[in-house]
Design a protein around this motif. Sequence first.
Motif, PDB file in Angstrom:
ATOM      1  N   GLU A  40       0.831  -1.191   0.000  1.00 25.11           N
ATOM      2  CA  GLU A  40       0.000   0.000   0.000  1.00 25.11           C
ATOM      3  C   GLU A  40       0.871   1.249   0.000  1.00 25.11           C
ATOM      4  O   GLU A  40       1.931   1.286   0.613  1.00 25.11           O
ATOM      5  CB  GLU A  40      -0.877  -0.034   1.251  1.00 25.11           C
ATOM      6  N   VAL A  42       1.001   5.311   0.997  1.00 28.62           N
ATOM      7  CA  VAL A  42       0.356   6.262   1.902  1.00 28.62           C
ATOM      8  C   VAL A  42       1.058   7.610   1.772  1.00 28.62           C
ATOM      9  O   VAL A  42       2.285   7.683   1.757  1.00 28.62           O
ATOM     10  CB  VAL A  42       0.435   5.768   3.367  1.00 28.62           C
ATOM     11  N   CYS A  46      -0.982  11.587   5.684  1.00 26.60           N
ATOM     12  CA  CYS A  46      -2.021  10.644   6.101  1.00 26.60           C
ATOM     13  C   CYS A  46      -1.453   9.506   6.959  1.00 26.60           C
ATOM     14  O   CYS A  46      -2.137   8.520   7.213  1.00 26.60           O
ATOM     15  CB  CYS A  46      -2.717  10.056   4.885  1.00 26.60           C
ATOM     16  N   TYR A  47      -0.219   9.635   7.393  1.00 28.09           N
ATOM     17  CA  TYR A  47       0.456   8.562   8.129  1.00 28.09           C
ATOM     18  C   TYR A  47      -0.290   8.184   9.414  1.00 28.09           C
ATOM     19  O   TYR A  47      -0.455   7.004   9.720  1.00 28.09           O
ATOM     20  CB  TYR A  47       1.886   8.980   8.451  1.00 28.09           C
ATOM     21  N   ALA A  50      -3.520   6.094   8.715  1.00 29.87           N
ATOM     22  CA  ALA A  50      -3.367   4.803   8.033  1.00 29.87           C
ATOM     23  C   ALA A  50      -3.061   3.703   9.040  1.00 29.87           C
ATOM     24  O   ALA A  50      -2.383   3.916  10.039  1.00 29.87           O
ATOM     25  CB  ALA A  50      -2.252   4.891   7.002  1.00 29.87           C
ATOM     26  N   LEU A  52      -0.945   0.946   9.371  1.00 33.47           N
ATOM     27  CA  LEU A  52       0.240   0.367   8.753  1.00 33.47           C
ATOM     28  C   LEU A  52       0.888  -0.678   9.658  1.00 33.47           C
ATOM     29  O   LEU A  52       0.752  -0.640  10.870  1.00 33.47           O
ATOM     30  CB  LEU A  52       1.268   1.470   8.451  1.00 33.47           C
ATOM     31  N   ASP A  74      -6.003   4.036   0.889  1.00 34.37           N
ATOM     32  CA  ASP A  74      -6.505   4.967   1.885  1.00 34.37           C
ATOM     33  C   ASP A  74      -7.168   6.168   1.194  1.00 34.37           C
ATOM     34  O   ASP A  74      -6.618   6.728   0.249  1.00 34.37           O
ATOM     35  CB  ASP A  74      -5.329   5.422   2.754  1.00 34.37           C
ATOM     36  N   SER A  77      -5.054   9.331   1.342  1.00 33.73           N
ATOM     37  CA  SER A  77      -3.932   9.288   0.399  1.00 33.73           C
ATOM     38  C   SER A  77      -4.407   9.483  -1.032  1.00 33.73           C
ATOM     39  O   SER A  77      -3.716  10.101  -1.841  1.00 33.73           O
ATOM     40  CB  SER A  77      -3.194   7.964   0.516  1.00 33.73           C
TER      41      SER A  77
END
Length: 94
Positions: A40, A42, A46-47, A50, A52, A74, A77
């Motif tokens: 994916e 990102v 937008c970290y 998300a 992750l 996302d 993203s």
Amino acid sequence: MRKKIVWGIITVIVLAVLLLPLADKTSGTTRVIVDHTNKEIVAPSCYDQADLTNWIDEMSFGNALHELEYDIRDECSKEYLKEGKTSVLMRIFE
């Protein structure tokens, strides 16, 4: 008379370069975060939103999209990392 023709051609060329969709909406050199487990992409802004895994990395958008063939899943993203072409004039105003 020749000056008018030359200026007309120059004007048409400049307008074509500014208005035709020639530039990518998101530059291939834009830095993004990739999650190798989920495959994916990102956007850095937008970290926090998300979900992750621990196997993340940073690379250019072009490499993640074309070489690794990862997807943008996302919604946040997708808003920041748009695919496709846009005109040079629109890129200047963004």
